[in-house]
Design a protein around this motif. Structure first.
Motif, PDB file in Angstrom:
ATOM      1  N   TYR A   1       1.063  -2.963  47.768  1.00  0.00           N
ATOM      2  CA  TYR A   1       2.260  -2.419  47.112  1.00  0.00           C
ATOM      3  C   TYR A   1       3.390  -3.448  47.102  1.00  0.00           C
ATOM      4  CZ  TYR A   1      -0.546   1.631  48.289  1.00  0.00           C
ATOM      5  OH  TYR A   1      -1.588   2.505  48.429  1.00  0.00           O
ATOM      6  N   LEU A   2       3.034  -4.727  47.113  1.00  0.00           N
ATOM      7  CA  LEU A   2       3.999  -5.814  47.146  1.00  0.00           C
ATOM      8  C   LEU A   2       4.968  -5.716  45.963  1.00  0.00           C
ATOM      9  CD1 LEU A   2       4.812  -8.521  48.534  1.00  0.00           C
ATOM     10  CD2 LEU A   2       3.250  -9.659  46.918  1.00  0.00           C
ATOM     11  N   ASN A   3       6.261  -5.772  46.291  1.00  0.00           N
ATOM     12  CA  ASN A   3       7.340  -5.795  45.296  1.00  0.00           C
ATOM     13  C   ASN A   3       7.425  -4.526  44.451  1.00  0.00           C
ATOM     14  OD1 ASN A   3       8.328  -8.337  46.047  1.00  0.00           O
ATOM     15  ND2 ASN A   3       6.802  -9.366  44.746  1.00  0.00           N
ATOM     16  N   GLU A   4       6.860  -3.440  44.915  1.00  0.00           N
ATOM     17  CA  GLU A   4       6.967  -2.182  44.188  1.00  0.00           C
ATOM     18  C   GLU A   4       8.164  -1.371  44.688  1.00  0.00           C
ATOM     19  OE1 GLU A   4       2.343  -1.250  42.866  1.00  0.00           O
ATOM     20  OE2 GLU A   4       3.393   0.132  44.215  1.00  0.00           O
ATOM     21  N   THR A   5       8.719  -0.562  43.793  1.00  0.00           N
ATOM     22  CA  THR A   5       9.733   0.418  44.166  1.00  0.00           C
ATOM     23  C   THR A   5       9.019   1.735  44.434  1.00  0.00           C
ATOM     24  OG1 THR A   5      11.465  -0.665  42.875  1.00  0.00           O
ATOM     25  CG2 THR A   5      11.788   1.660  43.411  1.00  0.00           C
ATOM     26  N   ILE A   6       9.153   2.236  45.644  1.00  0.00           N
ATOM     27  CA  ILE A   6       8.329   3.344  46.109  1.00  0.00           C
ATOM     28  C   ILE A   6       9.201   4.532  46.489  1.00  0.00           C
ATOM     29  CG2 ILE A   6       6.659   4.061  47.864  1.00  0.00           C
ATOM     30  CD1 ILE A   6       5.858   1.074  48.067  1.00  0.00           C
ATOM     31  N   LEU A   7       8.786   5.706  46.068  1.00  0.00           N
ATOM     32  CA  LEU A   7       9.424   6.952  46.476  1.00  0.00           C
ATOM     33  C   LEU A   7       8.508   7.652  47.472  1.00  0.00           C
ATOM     34  CD1 LEU A   7      11.435   9.343  46.280  1.00  0.00           C
ATOM     35  CD2 LEU A   7      10.143  10.120  44.258  1.00  0.00           C
ATOM     36  N   ILE A   8       9.008   7.899  48.674  1.00  0.00           N
ATOM     37  CA  ILE A   8       8.268   8.646  49.687  1.00  0.00           C
ATOM     38  C   ILE A   8       8.939  10.003  49.835  1.00  0.00           C
ATOM     39  CG2 ILE A   8       7.508   8.733  52.086  1.00  0.00           C
ATOM     40  CD1 ILE A   8       7.609   5.683  52.133  1.00  0.00           C
ATOM     41  N   VAL A   9       8.187  11.049  49.634  1.00  0.00           N
ATOM     42  CA  VAL A   9       8.711  12.408  49.746  1.00  0.00           C
ATOM     43  C   VAL A   9       8.361  12.927  51.135  1.00  0.00           C
ATOM     44  CG1 VAL A   9       8.746  14.717  48.742  1.00  0.00           C
ATOM     45  CG2 VAL A   9       8.357  12.711  47.276  1.00  0.00           C
ATOM     46  N   GLY A  10       9.375  13.118  51.970  1.00  0.00           N
ATOM     47  CA  GLY A  10       9.164  13.543  53.347  1.00  0.00           C
ATOM     48  C   GLY A  10       9.439  12.405  54.311  1.00  0.00           C
ATOM     49  N   ALA A  11       9.946  12.750  55.514  1.00  0.00           N
ATOM     50  CA  ALA A  11      10.295  11.713  56.490  1.00  0.00           C
ATOM     51  C   ALA A  11       9.947  12.140  57.903  1.00  0.00           C
ATOM     52  CB  ALA A  11      11.775  11.374  56.392  1.00  0.00           C
ATOM     53  N   ALA A  12       8.912  12.964  58.048  1.00  0.00           N
ATOM     54  CA  ALA A  12       8.457  13.317  59.390  1.00  0.00           C
ATOM     55  C   ALA A  12       7.511  12.223  59.877  1.00  0.00           C
ATOM     56  CB  ALA A  12       7.804  14.698  59.385  1.00  0.00           C
ATOM     57  N   SER A  13       6.480  12.590  60.612  1.00  0.00           N
ATOM     58  CA  SER A  13       5.668  11.558  61.274  1.00  0.00           C
ATOM     59  C   SER A  13       5.086  10.545  60.303  1.00  0.00           C
ATOM     60  CB  SER A  13       4.551  12.233  62.073  1.00  0.00           C
ATOM     61  OG  SER A  13       5.093  12.986  63.131  1.00  0.00           O
ATOM     62  N   SER A  14       4.350  11.004  59.303  1.00  0.00           N
ATOM     63  CA  SER A  14       3.712  10.042  58.407  1.00  0.00           C
ATOM     64  C   SER A  14       4.719   9.404  57.460  1.00  0.00           C
ATOM     65  CB  SER A  14       2.579  10.716  57.619  1.00  0.00           C
ATOM     66  OG  SER A  14       3.073  11.778  56.833  1.00  0.00           O
TER      67      SER A  14
ATOM     68  N   LEU B   1       5.807  -0.087  55.021  1.00  0.00           N
ATOM     69  CA  LEU B   1       5.981  -0.647  53.682  1.00  0.00           C
ATOM     70  C   LEU B   1       7.225  -1.511  53.549  1.00  0.00           C
ATOM     71  CD1 LEU B   1       5.042   2.465  51.510  1.00  0.00           C
ATOM     72  CD2 LEU B   1       3.883   0.249  51.435  1.00  0.00           C
ATOM     73  N   ASN B   2       8.183  -1.311  54.410  1.00  0.00           N
ATOM     74  CA  ASN B   2       9.491  -1.927  54.244  1.00  0.00           C
ATOM     75  C   ASN B   2       9.459  -3.439  54.055  1.00  0.00           C
ATOM     76  OD1 ASN B   2      12.172  -3.090  55.700  1.00  0.00           O
ATOM     77  ND2 ASN B   2      12.617  -1.209  54.555  1.00  0.00           N
ATOM     78  N   PRO B   3       8.644  -4.194  54.807  1.00  0.00           N
ATOM     79  CA  PRO B   3       8.670  -5.652  54.638  1.00  0.00           C
ATOM     80  C   PRO B   3       8.145  -6.140  53.288  1.00  0.00           C
ATOM     81  CG  PRO B   3       7.753  -5.038  56.771  1.00  0.00           C
ATOM     82  CD  PRO B   3       7.807  -3.795  55.957  1.00  0.00           C
ATOM     83  N   VAL B   4       7.362  -5.318  52.575  1.00  0.00           N
ATOM     84  CA  VAL B   4       6.742  -5.815  51.340  1.00  0.00           C
ATOM     85  C   VAL B   4       7.276  -5.131  50.092  1.00  0.00           C
ATOM     86  CG1 VAL B   4       4.611  -6.393  52.569  1.00  0.00           C
ATOM     87  CG2 VAL B   4       4.790  -4.187  51.402  1.00  0.00           C
ATOM     88  N   ALA B   5       7.826  -3.927  50.235  1.00  0.00           N
ATOM     89  CA  ALA B   5       8.289  -3.192  49.059  1.00  0.00           C
ATOM     90  C   ALA B   5       9.580  -3.788  48.513  1.00  0.00           C
ATOM     91  CB  ALA B   5       8.489  -1.718  49.404  1.00  0.00           C
ATOM     92  N   LYS B   6       9.766  -3.647  47.214  1.00  0.00           N
ATOM     93  CA  LYS B   6      11.024  -4.063  46.600  1.00  0.00           C
ATOM     94  C   LYS B   6      12.145  -3.131  47.017  1.00  0.00           C
ATOM     95  CE  LYS B   6      13.081  -4.875  42.021  1.00  0.00           C
ATOM     96  NZ  LYS B   6      12.806  -4.832  40.544  1.00  0.00           N
TER      97      LYS B   6
ATOM     98  N   THR C   1      16.530   1.595  53.831  1.00  0.00           N
ATOM     99  CA  THR C   1      15.902   2.694  53.101  1.00  0.00           C
ATOM    100  C   THR C   1      16.982   3.527  52.426  1.00  0.00           C
ATOM    101  OG1 THR C   1      14.115   2.801  54.710  1.00  0.00           O
ATOM    102  CG2 THR C   1      14.436   4.734  53.310  1.00  0.00           C
ATOM    103  N   THR C   2      16.773   3.875  51.172  1.00  0.00           N
ATOM    104  CA  THR C   2      17.712   4.718  50.444  1.00  0.00           C
ATOM    105  C   THR C   2      17.281   6.172  50.585  1.00  0.00           C
ATOM    106  OG1 THR C   2      18.187   2.972  48.839  1.00  0.00           O
ATOM    107  CG2 THR C   2      18.762   5.227  48.203  1.00  0.00           C
ATOM    108  N   VAL C   3      18.041   6.929  51.367  1.00  0.00           N
ATOM    109  CA  VAL C   3      17.723   8.333  51.600  1.00  0.00           C
ATOM    110  C   VAL C   3      18.340   9.175  50.494  1.00  0.00           C
ATOM    111  CG1 VAL C   3      17.957  10.271  53.196  1.00  0.00           C
ATOM    112  CG2 VAL C   3      17.582   7.962  54.077  1.00  0.00           C
ATOM    113  N   VAL C   4      17.517  10.001  49.853  1.00  0.00           N
ATOM    114  CA  VAL C   4      17.981  10.848  48.756  1.00  0.00           C
ATOM    115  C   VAL C   4      17.594  12.290  49.054  1.00  0.00           C
ATOM    116  CG1 VAL C   4      17.768   8.971  47.090  1.00  0.00           C
ATOM    117  CG2 VAL C   4      15.862  10.564  47.389  1.00  0.00           C
TER     118      VAL C   4
ATOM    119  N   GLY D   1      12.694   3.921  37.588  1.00  0.00           N
ATOM    120  CA  GLY D   1      12.222   2.628  38.080  1.00  0.00           C
ATOM    121  C   GLY D   1      11.233   2.747  39.228  1.00  0.00           C
ATOM    122  N   ILE D   2      10.637   3.905  39.431  1.00  0.00           N
ATOM    123  CA  ILE D   2       9.689   4.122  40.523  1.00  0.00           C
ATOM    124  C   ILE D   2       8.299   3.644  40.093  1.00  0.00           C
ATOM    125  CG2 ILE D   2       8.621   5.847  42.024  1.00  0.00           C
ATOM    126  CD1 ILE D   2      11.605   5.444  42.522  1.00  0.00           C
TER     127      ILE D   2
END
Length: 595
Positions: free
Chosen positions: A284-297, A305-310, A340-343, A374-375
């Motif tokens: 997922y290098l340089n991708e803009t990623i939306l993660i839905v949920g912020a519990a354990s997984s 993902l943070n070091p490689v995602a855009k 991380t941009t929390v929405v 842009g996701i």
């Protein structure tokens, strides 16, 4: 960056209270009387719970058979690069949420076999058949244990001195395989008491020739490779006196029913996934990623993902349950990377206008009216639902959250999949206590808790501990439902305090029974665990306090909160929470496994 608007209620801290004792001590005359003797036991699953159950039943002299759909023991700790099949969007009914049972053709005589050639003639490859049969596990390459190793071990097999507290998944895998080998049920032990590559397709009551119910019939399917381009499936049936369901809690993926999502999932296959399919960050290098949920997984995948995602957006919804856990969520949010941009929650996925439009051009509307575009990739880290496809008679999705079956119908075990109901001690099915569900609670450690549950099963089915009458079990269950304000996804939640309380309950009950009826006794949790959890929590959620030299005084546990209160006015726990509740919350954050 925080795009959420408005304040959030801090809510209340909640964990399960200890099980209520029956109104009076269980005398032989008042206890539940089993309809048939129990000597032959089936165990479904060879994860920690299933293997510990195997140990207890074999040591108690039962005839035991374990069925495991995977090729090796260890349950979720078996990492492979192979990913599960795509999660259905919208969700499948809970009765088939894990898998759709594969039954032999009607009218054939069992055992029955089918052979397959991997020649493309039916558009189903061996790898597709295997993946659907074994169910690859929902763990990723860099996953580590969420609790310290001294707390994640089986009492008879302690970790060697000097073992690090944070364990890579492969160390847990090796540890559990060592336990399997110690008891002769590893995949290379040639033990006929365990059947690998074997999935349970159906479980139903066995009716004897005299019309009376006596035990259970399991319909089983084994799928194996037979040659370079061939494979074979074999179905057969076996009868047992009792059944232990040890299939775990992370089986049926849950994706919320957001307007427009189904259309997007069909339009962009492979770009919208459940978190159980995540494996490595590099792809997922340089991708803009939306993660839905912020519990354990969701939180840990975001860190991976943070070091490689855009860029990473993390969508978090308000806690809408009857027992808010906002403070716990705020603690978990501390582990998100600062960039991380929390929405807020997603309101809808806008209709795709042009056939050639890509995912990155799609418009996602949030509940506060913000539109994001842009996701490149969407992961739903929105958890799992309980699902036992081999028990269709005991699922009923037509029953609403706090309704019960009427007209003399069986009370279901699963309705919407958020919880299991109709269990005594979260273990025995009240209407037929010869089937039991082990380690179905959340917010506890499987290796620890299973030792108490499996001993309870073995003693009760061996007539060396007593269950109360059916009426009394229902009374206790309904009182608990009333106490919690109804069923829901936290009905099985224990947390650190709830686990300790229930361990004390099982100790008292089972050790009293051992004095009266014979059999072994069991010890409590090891001393010193609280100190271990204390420093684990400091390291996991407040490591920067060491770097800044703030608030740490002689290793005081309360200094965590001193740090919170001086951290730019940010109160992730809440300034109005008592010291005792604060300690409970921080401990529960360690046990949090709402994936």
């Amino acid at each position: 960056m925080i795009l959420c608007s408005g304040s959030q209620s801090m809510g209340t801290i909640w964990s399960q209270k200890a099980f209520e004792r029956p109104i009076k001590d269980i005398l032989d005359a008042d206890s539940y009387n089993f309809k048939w003797p129990i000597r032959k036991v089936a165990i479904i699953g060879a994860g920690p719970s299933g293997m510990i159950s195997y140990r207890e039943f074999t040591q108690a002299g039962f005839e035991v058979q374990v069925f495991e759909r995977d090729s090796v023991p260890g349950g979720n700790w078996h990492y492979t690069d192979e990913t599960p099949v795509d999660a259905p969007i919208p969700n499948a009914d809970a009765v088939v949420g894990d898998y759709v049972p594969s039954l032999p053709p009607d009218g054939v005589e069992l055992p029955y076999s089918e052979e397959y050639l991997d020649d493309g003639s039916d558009n189903i490859s061996y790898f597709d058949r295997r993946r659907e049969h074994r169910g690859p596990k929902p763990i990723w390459k860099s996953l580590t244990s969420n609790v310290p190793s001294p707390y994640q071990q089986i009492s008879e097999l302690p970790w060697p001195a000097g073992t690090e507290w944070e364990l890579m998944h492969y160390k847990m895998r090796n540890y559990l395989r060592s336990f399997a080998s110690f008891h002769g049920i590893n995949s290379n032990d040639d033990n006929f008491n365990i059947s690998y590559h074997t999935r349970v397709e159906h479980v139903e009551k066995h009716v004897a020739n005299d019309g009376q119910e006596r035990g259970w019939i399991l319909t089983l399917k084994k799928f194996v490779k037979t040659g370079p381009n061939s494979s074979k499936a074999t179905w057969w049936a076996e009868r047992f006196d009792a059944v232990v369901v040890a299939t775990g809690r992370f089986n049926a993926p849950h994706v919320p029913p957001i307007p427009g999502l189904s259309e997007w999932a069909k339009r962009f296959p492979g770009q919208i996934s459940h978190s159980r399919q995540y494996r490595r960050p590099e792809q997922y290098l340089n991708e803009t990623i939306l993660i839905v949920g912020a519990a354990s997984s969701g939180g840990e995948i975001s860190r991976d993902l943070n070091p490689v995602a855009k860029k990473i957006y993390q969508s978090i919804r308000p806690d809408n349950s009857a027992v808010p856990q906002s403070q716990l969520r705020n603690l978990l949010l501390r582990r998100l990377p600062r960039n991380t941009t929390v929405v807020p929650e997603i309101k809808r996925f806008h209709t795709i206008v042009y056939p050639s439009e890509s995912l990155s051009k799609g418009r996602i509307e949030l509940v506060n009216g913000t539109i994001i575009t842009g996701i490149d990739r969407i992961f739903f880290a929105t958890g799992f639902r309980y699902s036992f496809p081999f028990l269709p008679r005991y699922h009923n999705s037509s029953i609403a959250a706090n309704e019960t079956a009427t007209g003399g119908a069986l009370q279901p075990l699963v309705t919407d999949g958020t919880h299991i109901r109709s269990l005594h001690l979260d273990l025995f099915y009240i209407e037929e206590p010869t089937i039991a569900f082990i380690n179905m609670n959340i917010g506890m450690q499987s290796e620890t808790y299973a030792e108490y549950l499996s001993l309870a099963l073995a003693k009760v089915w061996d007539n060396k501990a007593k269950l109360p009458s059916t009426d009394e079990m229902w009374r206790l269950h309904r009182a608990r439902v009333d106490e919690y304000g109804g069923y829901g996804r936290r009905f099985q939640y224990l947390g650190a305090q709830g686990t300790d309380a229930n361990v004390r309950y099982f100790m008292g009950w089972l050790n009293d029974a051992a004095v009266k009826y014979g059999g072994r006794q069991i010890n409590g949790l090891p001393r010193g665990n609280e100190e271990i959890l204390k420093f684990w929590a400091i390291a996991r959620f407040s490591s920067d306090m060491f770097l800044e030299g703030k608030g740490l005084q002689n290793g005081s546990f309360d200094s965590i909160d001193d740090y919170f209160r001086t951290n730019n006015g940010n109160y992730p726990i809440g300034s109005d929470v008592s010291d005792e509740k604060r300690r409970e919350l921080i401990f529960d954050s360690i046990f949090h496994d709402f994936w």
